[in-house]
Scaffold this motif. Structure first.
Motif, PDB file in Angstrom:
ATOM      1  N   GLU A  51      49.670 -22.741  40.961  1.00 34.23           N
ATOM      2  CA  GLU A  51      49.359 -21.594  40.713  1.00 34.23           C
ATOM      3  C   GLU A  51      49.470 -20.777  42.067  1.00 34.23           C
ATOM      4  O   GLU A  51      49.671 -21.283  43.114  1.00 34.23           O
ATOM      5  N   CYS A  52      49.702 -19.255  41.824  1.00 29.17           N
ATOM      6  CA  CYS A  52      49.789 -18.275  42.877  1.00 29.17           C
ATOM      7  C   CYS A  52      48.316 -18.194  43.535  1.00 29.17           C
ATOM      8  O   CYS A  52      47.408 -18.276  42.706  1.00 29.17           O
ATOM      9  N   MET A  53      48.051 -18.057  44.776  1.00 27.82           N
ATOM     10  CA  MET A  53      46.836 -17.792  45.099  1.00 27.82           C
ATOM     11  C   MET A  53      46.215 -16.256  44.708  1.00 27.82           C
ATOM     12  O   MET A  53      45.027 -16.374  44.375  1.00 27.82           O
ATOM     13  N   ASP A  54      47.125 -15.562  44.413  1.00 28.19           N
ATOM     14  CA  ASP A  54      46.607 -14.151  43.960  1.00 28.19           C
ATOM     15  C   ASP A  54      46.591 -14.391  42.207  1.00 28.19           C
ATOM     16  O   ASP A  54      47.334 -13.566  41.486  1.00 28.19           O
ATOM     17  N   SER A  55      45.789 -15.232  41.828  1.00 31.58           N
ATOM     18  CA  SER A  55      45.692 -15.301  40.216  1.00 31.58           C
ATOM     19  C   SER A  55      45.174 -14.124  39.315  1.00 31.58           C
ATOM     20  O   SER A  55      45.265 -13.978  38.542  1.00 31.58           O
ATOM     21  N   VAL A  56      44.236 -13.511  40.268  1.00 34.35           N
ATOM     22  CA  VAL A  56      43.771 -12.280  39.824  1.00 34.35           C
ATOM     23  C   VAL A  56      44.609 -11.122  40.315  1.00 34.35           C
ATOM     24  O   VAL A  56      44.645 -10.943  41.517  1.00 34.35           O
ATOM     25  N   ASP A  57      45.505 -10.617  39.279  1.00 27.94           N
ATOM     26  CA  ASP A  57      46.595  -9.536  39.672  1.00 27.94           C
ATOM     27  C   ASP A  57      45.937  -8.281  40.325  1.00 27.94           C
ATOM     28  O   ASP A  57      45.157  -7.691  39.644  1.00 27.94           O
ATOM     29  N   THR A  58      46.528  -7.830  41.637  1.00 23.78           N
ATOM     30  CA  THR A  58      46.015  -6.797  42.030  1.00 23.78           C
ATOM     31  C   THR A  58      47.227  -5.992  42.659  1.00 23.78           C
ATOM     32  O   THR A  58      48.143  -6.940  43.253  1.00 23.78           O
ATOM     33  N   GLY A  59      47.160  -4.712  42.778  1.00 23.10           N
ATOM     34  CA  GLY A  59      48.425  -4.149  43.895  1.00 23.10           C
ATOM     35  C   GLY A  59      49.690  -4.413  43.350  1.00 23.10           C
ATOM     36  O   GLY A  59      50.184  -4.350  42.141  1.00 23.10           O
ATOM     37  N   GLN A  60      50.440  -4.576  44.325  1.00 22.52           N
ATOM     38  CA  GLN A  60      51.916  -4.884  44.176  1.00 22.52           C
ATOM     39  C   GLN A  60      52.216  -6.079  43.471  1.00 22.52           C
ATOM     40  O   GLN A  60      53.182  -6.069  42.629  1.00 22.52           O
ATOM     41  N   LEU A  61      51.366  -7.148  43.493  1.00 22.46           N
ATOM     42  CA  LEU A  61      51.773  -8.418  42.805  1.00 22.46           C
ATOM     43  C   LEU A  61      51.578  -8.449  41.387  1.00 22.46           C
ATOM     44  O   LEU A  61      51.339  -9.336  40.778  1.00 22.46           O
ATOM     45  N   SER A  62      50.748  -7.207  40.883  1.00 21.07           N
ATOM     46  CA  SER A  62      50.314  -7.293  39.320  1.00 21.07           C
ATOM     47  C   SER A  62      51.435  -6.758  38.568  1.00 21.07           C
ATOM     48  O   SER A  62      51.505  -7.073  37.354  1.00 21.07           O
ATOM     49  N   ARG A  63      52.657  -6.516  38.882  1.00 26.90           N
ATOM     50  CA  ARG A  63      53.685  -6.188  38.076  1.00 26.90           C
ATOM     51  C   ARG A  63      54.256  -7.355  36.937  1.00 26.90           C
ATOM     52  O   ARG A  63      54.427  -6.835  35.874  1.00 26.90           O
ATOM     53  N   ALA A  64      54.060  -8.296  37.333  1.00 24.68           N
ATOM     54  CA  ALA A  64      54.331  -9.569  36.626  1.00 24.68           C
ATOM     55  C   ALA A  64      53.469  -9.565  35.201  1.00 24.68           C
ATOM     56  O   ALA A  64      54.014 -10.032  34.158  1.00 24.68           O
ATOM     57  N   ALA A  65      52.235  -9.116  35.426  1.00 23.38           N
ATOM     58  CA  ALA A  65      51.408  -9.091  34.384  1.00 23.38           C
ATOM     59  C   ALA A  65      51.405  -8.144  33.472  1.00 23.38           C
ATOM     60  O   ALA A  65      50.422  -8.073  32.569  1.00 23.38           O
ATOM     61  N   MET A  66      52.215  -7.004  33.835  1.00 25.05           N
ATOM     62  CA  MET A  66      52.158  -5.775  32.751  1.00 25.05           C
ATOM     63  C   MET A  66      52.993  -6.314  31.663  1.00 25.05           C
ATOM     64  O   MET A  66      53.686  -6.978  31.658  1.00 25.05           O
ATOM     65  N   THR A  67      52.681  -5.201  30.565  1.00 23.06           N
ATOM     66  CA  THR A  67      53.422  -5.614  29.355  1.00 23.06           C
ATOM     67  C   THR A  67      55.096  -5.008  29.599  1.00 23.06           C
ATOM     68  O   THR A  67      55.107  -4.135  30.280  1.00 23.06           O
ATOM     69  N   ASP A  68      55.818  -5.726  28.802  1.00 24.61           N
ATOM     70  CA  ASP A  68      57.114  -5.308  29.416  1.00 24.61           C
ATOM     71  C   ASP A  68      57.735  -4.318  28.326  1.00 24.61           C
ATOM     72  O   ASP A  68      56.753  -3.862  27.295  1.00 24.61           O
ATOM     73  N   SER A  69      58.875  -3.722  28.212  1.00 30.99           N
ATOM     74  CA  SER A  69      59.429  -2.720  27.439  1.00 30.99           C
ATOM     75  C   SER A  69      59.636  -3.114  25.914  1.00 30.99           C
ATOM     76  O   SER A  69      60.005  -2.162  25.129  1.00 30.99           O
ATOM     77  N   VAL A  70      59.866  -4.234  25.786  1.00 40.37           N
ATOM     78  CA  VAL A  70      59.894  -4.620  24.359  1.00 40.37           C
ATOM     79  C   VAL A  70      58.898  -4.658  23.589  1.00 40.37           C
ATOM     80  O   VAL A  70      58.659  -4.112  22.691  1.00 40.37           O
ATOM     81  N   SER A  71      57.825  -5.696  23.761  1.00 40.76           N
ATOM     82  CA  SER A  71      56.406  -5.611  23.259  1.00 40.76           C
ATOM     83  C   SER A  71      55.687  -6.497  23.805  1.00 40.76           C
ATOM     84  O   SER A  71      56.082  -7.522  24.101  1.00 40.76           O
ATOM     85  N   LEU A  72      54.331  -6.174  23.603  1.00 40.72           N
ATOM     86  CA  LEU A  72      53.405  -7.245  23.953  1.00 40.72           C
ATOM     87  C   LEU A  72      53.317  -8.382  22.852  1.00 40.72           C
ATOM     88  O   LEU A  72      53.215  -9.568  23.362  1.00 40.72           O
ATOM     89  N   SER A  73      53.650  -8.059  21.880  1.00 44.95           N
ATOM     90  CA  SER A  73      53.459  -9.189  20.791  1.00 44.95           C
ATOM     91  C   SER A  73      54.646 -10.400  21.029  1.00 44.95           C
ATOM     92  O   SER A  73      54.815 -11.356  20.857  1.00 44.95           O
ATOM     93  N   GLU A  74      55.842  -9.781  21.380  1.00 48.97           N
ATOM     94  CA  GLU A  74      56.988 -10.428  21.826  1.00 48.97           C
ATOM     95  C   GLU A  74      56.760 -11.215  22.829  1.00 48.97           C
ATOM     96  O   GLU A  74      57.061 -12.856  23.081  1.00 48.97           O
ATOM     97  N   ARG A  75      56.083 -10.773  23.927  1.00 51.48           N
ATOM     98  CA  ARG A  75      55.641 -11.474  25.175  1.00 51.48           C
ATOM     99  C   ARG A  75      54.817 -12.623  24.860  1.00 51.48           C
ATOM    100  O   ARG A  75      54.776 -13.714  25.611  1.00 51.48           O
ATOM    101  N   ASN A  76      53.713 -12.163  23.979  1.00 51.79           N
ATOM    102  CA  ASN A  76      52.812 -13.320  23.758  1.00 51.79           C
ATOM    103  C   ASN A  76      53.341 -14.381  23.014  1.00 51.79           C
ATOM    104  O   ASN A  76      52.854 -15.772  23.143  1.00 51.79           O
ATOM    105  N   GLU A  77      54.288 -14.066  22.006  1.00 55.81           N
ATOM    106  CA  GLU A  77      55.045 -15.295  21.068  1.00 55.81           C
ATOM    107  C   GLU A  77      55.910 -16.124  22.219  1.00 55.81           C
ATOM    108  O   GLU A  77      55.609 -17.316  22.069  1.00 55.81           O
TER     109      GLU A  77
END
Length: 212
Positions: A51-77
């Motif tokens: 794990e990354c130490m910043d497991s709770v995403d904040t600030g600049q490091l939070s971008r990877a946790a954002m939904t992408d431009s395709v869809s949240l459902s595709e990402r979750n699948e």
């Protein structure tokens, strides 16, 4: 929030527990990390995911946790499929192990000289050290990564990814202006796996535990 890796070098006395040898350490068990670990497994390359130490995403490091431009459902699948693959193939995913520090062996007081199978990278965790030929970062501020590479004498230039790849440090989703799509994550995971496959590990057996 302070960044744990790459960070100030620890002293040798700070190394706790044992050291393990592996081909690749993947830092981050989210979608990018699981995609890389799965691709490596398909190609017969062992890895340890922590794990990354910043497991709770904040600030600049939070971008990877954002939904992408395709869809949240595709990402979750995709995440569901990757977790299923990791479980069915017994991939070494260590959710309770956090990467605290990353250093190049020989460039810090943590491991000041090539040793223990001549591995290139040392990832310090709360229970010991993981020694690897390659490290994959899935989260890290680009400016801090650039400073780290410069601190070990690497000429970075304009292509940060290429400079890092040359020393066995691979990036998936790092430095993106926007959160990458699922398709882009898979593409980057395949590229990273190919690069690792083209540079075989040192002769020491993978995933062998050694006392420090």
């Amino acid at each position: 929030m302070s960044s744990p890796l790459p960070g100030p070098a620890a002293t040798r006395s700070d190394v706790r527990g044992s050291a393990e040898l592996t081909t690749t350490v993947v830092i981050g068990s989210g979608l990018p990390g699981l995609a890389v670990a799965s691709e490596l497994s398909r190609r017969g390359i062992e890895s340890i995911v922590v794990e990354c130490m910043d497991s709770v995403d904040t600030g600049q490091l939070s971008r990877a946790a954002m939904t992408d431009s395709v869809s949240l459902s595709e990402r979750n699948e995709l995440l569901r499929l990757l977790r299923g693959y990791a479980s069915s193939h017994s991939l070494d995913i260590r959710h309770s192990t956090v990467a605290e520090n990353l250093c190049v062996v020989g460039h810090s007081t943590l491991l000041p000289a090539p040793a223990l199978g001549s591995k290139k990278w040392a990832v310090q965790t709360g229970s010991g050290v993981l020694l690897a030929d390659h490290v994959v970062l899935t989260k890290y501020p680009q400016n801090q990564l650039r400073r780290f590479l410069l601190s070990i004498g690497l000429a970075v230039g304009n292509d940060l990814r290429a400079a890092a790849r040359a020393i066995g440090l691979h990036l998936v989703g790092v430095g993106e202006l926007l959160s990458p799509t699922t398709r882009e994550i898979v593409r980057q995971a395949k590229l990273v796996s190919t690069a690792i496959l083209q540079h075989p590990p040192s002769t020491a057996p993978a995933s062998r535990a050694l006392g420090v």
